[in-house]
Design an enzyme around this catalytic site. Structure first.
Site, PDB file in Angstrom:
ATOM      1  N   MET A 206      -4.883   6.294   1.151  1.00  0.00           N
ATOM      2  CA  MET A 206      -4.045   7.663   0.788  1.00  0.00           C
ATOM      3  C   MET A 206      -5.159   8.858   0.498  1.00  0.00           C
ATOM      4  O   MET A 206      -5.196   9.676   0.979  1.00  0.00           O
ATOM      5  CB  MET A 206      -3.172   7.481  -0.222  1.00  0.00           C
ATOM      6  CG  MET A 206      -2.354   8.637  -0.826  1.00  0.00           C
ATOM      7  SD  MET A 206      -1.335   8.298  -2.202  1.00  0.00           S
ATOM      8  CE  MET A 206      -0.787   6.682  -2.012  1.00  0.00           C
TER       9      MET A 206
ATOM     10  N   GLY B 120     -11.069  15.273  -0.387  1.00  0.00           N
ATOM     11  CA  GLY B 120     -10.392  16.491  -0.736  1.00  0.00           C
ATOM     12  C   GLY B 120      -9.069  16.217  -1.368  1.00  0.00           C
ATOM     13  O   GLY B 120      -8.316  17.324  -1.618  1.00  0.00           O
TER      14      GLY B 120
ATOM     15  N   ILE C 210     -11.137   3.498  -1.007  1.00  0.00           N
ATOM     16  CA  ILE C 210      -9.961   2.805  -0.504  1.00  0.00           C
ATOM     17  C   ILE C 210     -10.449   1.300  -1.071  1.00  0.00           C
ATOM     18  O   ILE C 210     -11.385   0.752  -0.453  1.00  0.00           O
ATOM     19  CB  ILE C 210     -10.149   2.760   0.863  1.00  0.00           C
ATOM     20  CG1 ILE C 210      -9.746   4.278   1.459  1.00  0.00           C
ATOM     21  CG2 ILE C 210      -8.829   1.862   1.417  1.00  0.00           C
ATOM     22  CD1 ILE C 210      -8.586   4.835   0.691  1.00  0.00           C
TER      23      ILE C 210
ATOM     24  N   GLU D 295       3.586  -0.050  -8.860  1.00  0.00           N
ATOM     25  CA  GLU D 295       2.406  -0.062  -8.607  1.00  0.00           C
ATOM     26  C   GLU D 295       1.956   0.321 -10.277  1.00  0.00           C
ATOM     27  O   GLU D 295       1.065  -0.216 -10.919  1.00  0.00           O
ATOM     28  CB  GLU D 295       2.021   1.154  -7.906  1.00  0.00           C
ATOM     29  CG  GLU D 295       0.270   1.268  -7.973  1.00  0.00           C
ATOM     30  CD  GLU D 295      -0.132   2.478  -6.877  1.00  0.00           C
ATOM     31  OE1 GLU D 295      -1.311   2.660  -7.031  1.00  0.00           O
ATOM     32  OE2 GLU D 295       0.691   2.748  -6.110  1.00  0.00           O
TER      33      GLU D 295
END
Length: 380
Positions: free
Chosen positions: A126, A130, A158, A243
């Site tokens: 995700m 920037g 990631i 999450e």
């Protein structure tokens, strides 16, 4: 206070997890920290032990349980063992729900057996150089080319980025759609034009491979769209509560563990001819941390039960994530201080826990974002 949320089955599972950690993880963890990556053998061992895909239906090789308390046990035991770099929680609790709730039958049969066996390590891409919490700033694009998607862009920070065989990429499929013009595109290992950059050098969780990913005209089959086209924003929001509560569970478990080892240390360590524990300041520090942990634990256990029953909302998940991870950070700092010079030595568990846990208030949504979600719900 006696915890009341677990049954004998959960206790038996906890014993299984501890035995797994003792045999398959702790003897090798120092080497993984040096290597900057967890061995694939450990993922396969976790699969054999039934620790992967707890919520995946049995027909695909999973545990077939939607009881989140089993995930909570995993998070607590991995945290207390001091092995956060082995990202089983990311695989199970963050990526797993996307595959079980959004994948087609064909996708499930293609991806889930390997997900559960440990042969297929997963990641979700995700964040970009920037764009972090601001989804509207995502620049990675997936163009509809008729029989395939053409993926271009880059991602960073990631987790599982080096090991991952299956990467769920958040990409823009409708340029003018803002945050609502995003889709989830699944990229598999070996796709032409898919490249991995550096295994990033972090201050903690050294064994957790965290990478830059690059996509240069990657042709992704149309059947690798996960969920609805332009539906990523809703899909992401739906899964964020789990999450965040998973991160919070690890946060309170870490704080409790810091307190446990520090209480032991101040009883044994002497200064001015008597144990540190005899000093009033030390007793007050321990008392304050113990009280904060006890109060937080009560709230977190309620969140775990609510999530298991499907009633935990985004606001309370955000409260849990903010409070538990900030508590973890405070307790880690205070416990390191109570260890004195030894607390600054990498060989002491409290030193590694200090650096390993610092990211907890950042990933999964920063503390500032959590406060914004909570405040907006009260003042909108």
């Amino acid at each position: 206070m006696q915890r009341q949320i677990f049954t004998e089955e959960h206790d038996a599972f906890r014993a299984t997890v501890r035995a797994f950690l003792d045999k398959e993880v702790l003897p090798y963890y120092e080497q993984w920290e040096k290597d900057g990556i967890v061995s694939r053998d450990a993922w396969l061992a976790a699969g054999r032990q039934g620790l992967l895909g707890l919520a995946v239906p049995e027909e695909y090789g999973g545990g077939g349980t939607t009881d989140f308390r089993y995930s909570a046990v995993l998070a607590e035991e991995f945290t207390r063992a001091g092995v956060p770099g082995f990202a089983v929680g990311l695989h199970n609790d963050i990526i797993g729900p996307y595959l079980t709730s959004l994948a087609t039958e064909e996708q499930k049969r293609r991806w889930l057996p390997g997900f559960c066996s440990g042969e297929t390590v997963t990641a979700i891409a995700m964040t970009e150089p920037g764009a972090g919490s601001d989804l509207q700033a995502i620049r990675t694009t997936a163009e509809d080319k008729g029989d395939h998607w053409l993926l271009n862009g880059s991602k960073t920070f990631i987790s599982n980025g080096i090991l991952a065989d299956l990467v769920i990429v958040v990409a823009r499929t409708t340029p003018e759609g803002g945050a609502k013009g995003l889709s989830l595109i699944v990229v598999e290992r070996g796709a032409e034009g898919f490249e991995r950059g550096r295994n990033l050098d972090k201050i903690g969780q050294k064994s957790q491979d965290t990478a830059e990913l690059f996509f240069h005209d990657v042709r992704v089959p149309k059947e690798n769209l996960l969920g609805e086209r332009d539906g990523a924003f809703l899909h992401l929001m739906t899964n964020l509560a789990q999450e965040r509560v998973a991160i919070a569970v690890a946060g309170i478990a870490a704080a409790e563990h810091f307190l446990e080892i520090t209480t032991r240390y101040v009883k044994e360590r002497e200064a001015f001819g008597r144990p540190l524990a005899k000093l009033q300041h030390i007793r007050f520090e321990i008392a304050e941390m113990a009280t904060e942990c006890a109060v937080t634990r009560t709230f977190l256990d309620r969140c775990v039960v609510d999530h298991t029953e499907g009633t935990l909302d985004a606001v309370h998940a955000s409260m849990a994530k903010w409070w538990a991870t900030e508590l973890q950070k405070r307790v880690a700092d205070r416990c390191l201080q109570l260890h004195g010079g030894y607390g600054y030595m990498a060989e002491y568990p409290v030193a590694r826990a200090f650096t390993d846990g610092r990211v907890q208030t950042i990933y999964g949504g920063t503390t500032e974002i959590m406060k914004e979600i909570i405040g907006r719900s009260l003042l909108a």
